[in-house]
Design an enzyme around this catalytic site. Structure first.
Site, PDB file in Angstrom:
ATOM      1  N   CYS A 268      58.717  84.499 130.014  1.00  0.00           N
ATOM      2  CA  CYS A 268      59.082  84.786 128.619  1.00  0.00           C
ATOM      3  C   CYS A 268      59.092  86.307 128.358  1.00  0.00           C
ATOM      4  O   CYS A 268      59.953  86.999 128.879  1.00  0.00           O
ATOM      5  CB  CYS A 268      58.137  84.028 127.695  1.00  0.00           C
ATOM      6  SG  CYS A 268      58.743  83.900 126.021  1.00  0.00           S
ATOM      7  N   TYR A 269      58.136  86.833 127.623  1.00  0.00           N
ATOM      8  CA  TYR A 269      58.087  88.291 127.394  1.00  0.00           C
ATOM      9  C   TYR A 269      58.109  89.025 128.734  1.00  0.00           C
ATOM     10  O   TYR A 269      58.765  90.069 128.881  1.00  0.00           O
ATOM     11  CB  TYR A 269      56.807  88.638 126.623  1.00  0.00           C
ATOM     12  CG  TYR A 269      56.671  90.108 126.272  1.00  0.00           C
ATOM     13  CD1 TYR A 269      57.155  90.601 125.070  1.00  0.00           C
ATOM     14  CD2 TYR A 269      56.049  90.993 127.163  1.00  0.00           C
ATOM     15  CE1 TYR A 269      57.035  91.949 124.747  1.00  0.00           C
ATOM     16  CE2 TYR A 269      55.924  92.339 126.854  1.00  0.00           C
ATOM     17  CZ  TYR A 269      56.427  92.812 125.646  1.00  0.00           C
ATOM     18  OH  TYR A 269      56.301  94.138 125.339  1.00  0.00           O
TER      19      TYR A 269
ATOM     20  N   LYS B 110      37.412  71.831 130.015  1.00  0.00           N
ATOM     21  CA  LYS B 110      36.303  70.874 130.178  1.00  0.00           C
ATOM     22  C   LYS B 110      36.122  70.393 131.624  1.00  0.00           C
ATOM     23  O   LYS B 110      35.007  70.372 132.147  1.00  0.00           O
ATOM     24  CB  LYS B 110      36.564  69.670 129.267  1.00  0.00           C
ATOM     25  CG  LYS B 110      35.381  68.762 129.111  1.00  0.00           C
ATOM     26  CD  LYS B 110      34.584  69.190 127.927  1.00  0.00           C
ATOM     27  CE  LYS B 110      33.372  68.354 127.695  1.00  0.00           C
ATOM     28  NZ  LYS B 110      32.592  68.886 126.567  1.00  0.00           N
TER      29      LYS B 110
ATOM     30  N   GLU C 297      53.797  76.620 132.371  1.00  0.00           N
ATOM     31  CA  GLU C 297      52.381  76.255 132.350  1.00  0.00           C
ATOM     32  C   GLU C 297      52.047  75.129 131.381  1.00  0.00           C
ATOM     33  O   GLU C 297      50.973  74.550 131.459  1.00  0.00           O
ATOM     34  CB  GLU C 297      51.522  77.494 132.046  1.00  0.00           C
ATOM     35  CG  GLU C 297      51.674  78.104 130.655  1.00  0.00           C
ATOM     36  CD  GLU C 297      52.870  79.059 130.509  1.00  0.00           C
ATOM     37  OE1 GLU C 297      53.781  79.015 131.361  1.00  0.00           O
ATOM     38  OE2 GLU C 297      52.899  79.824 129.529  1.00  0.00           O
TER      39      GLU C 297
ATOM     40  N   GLY D 298      54.193  86.731 125.478  1.00  0.00           N
ATOM     41  CA  GLY D 298      53.431  87.431 124.441  1.00  0.00           C
ATOM     42  C   GLY D 298      54.145  87.351 123.116  1.00  0.00           C
ATOM     43  O   GLY D 298      55.349  87.066 123.070  1.00  0.00           O
TER      44      GLY D 298
ATOM     45  N   HIS E 245      58.205  78.211 129.484  1.00  0.00           N
ATOM     46  CA  HIS E 245      56.783  78.229 129.864  1.00  0.00           C
ATOM     47  C   HIS E 245      56.476  77.121 130.878  1.00  0.00           C
ATOM     48  O   HIS E 245      56.326  75.964 130.490  1.00  0.00           O
ATOM     49  CB  HIS E 245      55.912  78.049 128.614  1.00  0.00           C
ATOM     50  CG  HIS E 245      55.922  79.255 127.749  1.00  0.00           C
ATOM     51  ND1 HIS E 245      55.030  80.275 127.909  1.00  0.00           N
ATOM     52  CD2 HIS E 245      56.748  79.623 126.741  1.00  0.00           C
ATOM     53  CE1 HIS E 245      55.286  81.229 127.028  1.00  0.00           C
ATOM     54  NE2 HIS E 245      56.330  80.853 126.309  1.00  0.00           N
TER      55      HIS E 245
END
Ligand code: XMP
Length: 507
Positions: free
Chosen positions: A81-82, A363, A169, A53, A167
């Site tokens: 992270c956060y 998509k 992701e 965040g 991260h």
């Protein structure tokens, strides 16, 4: 419905949160996004992820989570992270606030043999995007990875709580998926992700929000708006689908769109505004001016036919949401943002009248959902087509003669791509017009005509693109047919420009 054995992802505001959900789905498990204050309403999850965040844990309004409730679930928790900084504080440690931002790749140095890092290569690149860092570590903590400077970037508490500063992701974290899979492997049981369940949840959500109101949506024949319209129809809501024919469509496209929707039993209202668009564009040769004219006319024509909308549905996808929030660089998204966020729509949004059911999806997931809704592959696999249509494939002024020439050349090229099995292998292909006359010979006579440019590219996200090395025979046949059949063209060129520096469209 109470969720079971799913992955509960808590959103602390990072722009990557939805990407975590997507990665979990890609790994085959059902994930659901929650706000931190919904900690008591998440059913019986199999694993929990706390996202990153933008806030600092020391900010007055820093988002928090009820730690006792979190522990109460007794399932593996991953703080990203956060999320990791928050866990460190909960376990008695501290976080050092900083204005200095670490952004970019770092090498992961795994310490010990934590199951989180099974099979992860030493010094694997991970992606950092943070300012604050953990300072004092609380009790019962284990440092399970550091960066190249020895700073802890991954922590573990009681074998159940994990923290990572980077991260996993984003694709720049090269083994991010392995790390996420390892984490999910710690769960006792996880619910598999099935597109059918997903579809059911979306339909229930739509029914709940819409009730018996009428929903208006614009359709273009493209994948997103088609999936949206079929989804609304499947949800049984009272839907009005409006298709604006701007006269800038490809050969027979308006008819095909009508036939496709008829095939799917979704009634659409066609508004033929081609004369209005052509009149508006007459004599205009500046690319940006052309785009503006088309965009404004679309809004006018669409809203004139809608009248007073009880509710408006839009096929906004997740990248559009993120990009419109973060000032997208791509033309497509800026234009989309423009269409999806004009004042009229913002006003409806404030009144809670805008429905964007695809806003969590990417998509390829929309295509998957479309297939689950029974939409045929030829509709789902259609190449992208720009909102301003053939106008951006006709440099300079646009008129009916030029548009008709493009339509003929394009139909021949696309026909050949399909015949040779290349249509589905390329991201996008088209024929455009180069309105420059050159000399040639047709029959026994001198010709003085325009040229057409063929373009076929592969791309992942349209931000970059490579031209496709099409077989010479395919190009030869295309060229021959165009030169024989299309009057007004005496030269066929193949565009071998990458993006960047060129763009996919010519304007
Ligand atoms: P460019 O030409 O910027 O195109 O390389 C990238 C992708 O976006 C499409 N495109 C648009 N799509 N509205 C759209 O919905 C637009 O105004 C627009 N302009 C370009 C283009 O076809 C390609 O797929």
């Amino acid at each position: 419905m109470e969720e079971e054995n799913h992955v509960a992802v808590f959103d602390f505001g990072s722009q990557y949160t939805q990407l975590i959900v997507r990665r979990v789905r890609e790994l085959g498990f059902f994930a659901k996004l929650y706000e931190p204050d919904e900690i008591g309403e998440i059913g019986t999850p199999g694993a929990i992820i706390l996202s990153g965040g933008p806030k600092s844990t020391s900010d007055d309004d820093a988002p928090d989570i009820d730690f006792e409730a979190l522990k109460g679930y007794g399932v593996p928790v991953l703080g990203v992270c956060y999320g990791m900084q928050l866990l460190n504080i909960k376990f008695g440690g501290s976080v050092k606030a900083s204005n200095h931002r670490e952004y970019g790749g770092a090498a992961l140095h795994v310490q010990g043999d934590s199951p989180l890092y099974f099979g992860v290569t030493d010094k694997s690149q991970v992606w950092m995007s943070h300012s604050d860092t953990v300072e004092d570590l609380g009790e019962s903590v284990q440092v399970i990875a550091t960066n190249q400077k020895g700073t802890p970037v991954s922590l573990c508490w009681n074998e159940l709580f994990y923290g990572i500063q980077y991260h996993p992701e984003v694709t720049h974290s090269h083994e991010g998926n392995v790390i996420l899979r390892n984490f999910l492997g710690l769960a006792k049981q996880l619910q598999p992700f099935k597109i059918e369940d997903f579809k059911r949840d979306m339909i229930n959500g739509i029914r709940e929000r819409v009730g018996d109101r009428q929903v208006v949506c614009g359709v273009s024949g493209g994948v997103d708006s088609t999936v949206l319209a079929v989804l609304l129809q499947e949800a049984g809501v009272n839907v009005r689908a409006i298709f604006v024919d701007n006269g800038l469509l490809r050969k027979d496209e308006a008819r095909q769109v009508q036939e496709n929707f008829a095939r799917m039993n979704v009634p659409i209202e066609t508004v033929d505004a081609s004369a209005e668009f052509l009149a508006g564009l007459a004599g205009k040769d500046d690319p940006e001016e052309k785009r503006k004219i088309i965009g404004n006319l679309f809004i006018k024509v669409f809203w004139d036919s809608v009248g007073d909308a009880e509710m408006l549905a839009q096929g906004t996808l997740y990248p559009d949401v993120i990009e419109s929030a973060s000032n997208a660089k791509s033309k497509a998204s800026v234009i989309k943002t423009h269409h999806n966020r004009v004042p009229k729509i913002l006003e409806l949004q404030e009144q809670g009248k805008v429905l964007e059911p695809l806003a969590e999806l990417f998509k390829d997931e929309v295509r998957e959902l479309g297939a689950a809704l029974g939409i045929e592959p030829d509709i789902l696999n259609r190449h992208p087509f720009p909102g301003p249509g053939l106008a951006v494939r006709c440099p300079g002024a646009v008129d009916l003669e030029r548009l008709d020439i493009i339509r003929e050349c394009d139909a021949i090229f696309i026909g050949k791509l399909k015949e040779h099995g290349w249509y589905d292998k390329v991201w996008q292909a088209y024929a455009g017009l180069i309105p420059v006359k050159t000399v040639g010979v047709k029959g026994d006579e001198r010709s003085y005509e325009w040229a057409t440019n063929l373009r076929a590219v592969i791309s992942e996200d349209a931000m970059t693109a490579e031209w496709v090395d099409l077989p010479a025979q395919l190009l030869r046949e295309t060229s021959q047919d165009i030169l024989n059949q299309v009057s007004g063209i005496n030269r066929v060129l193949y565009d071998i420009s990458t993006k960047p520096p060129a763009s996919i469209e010519w304007e």
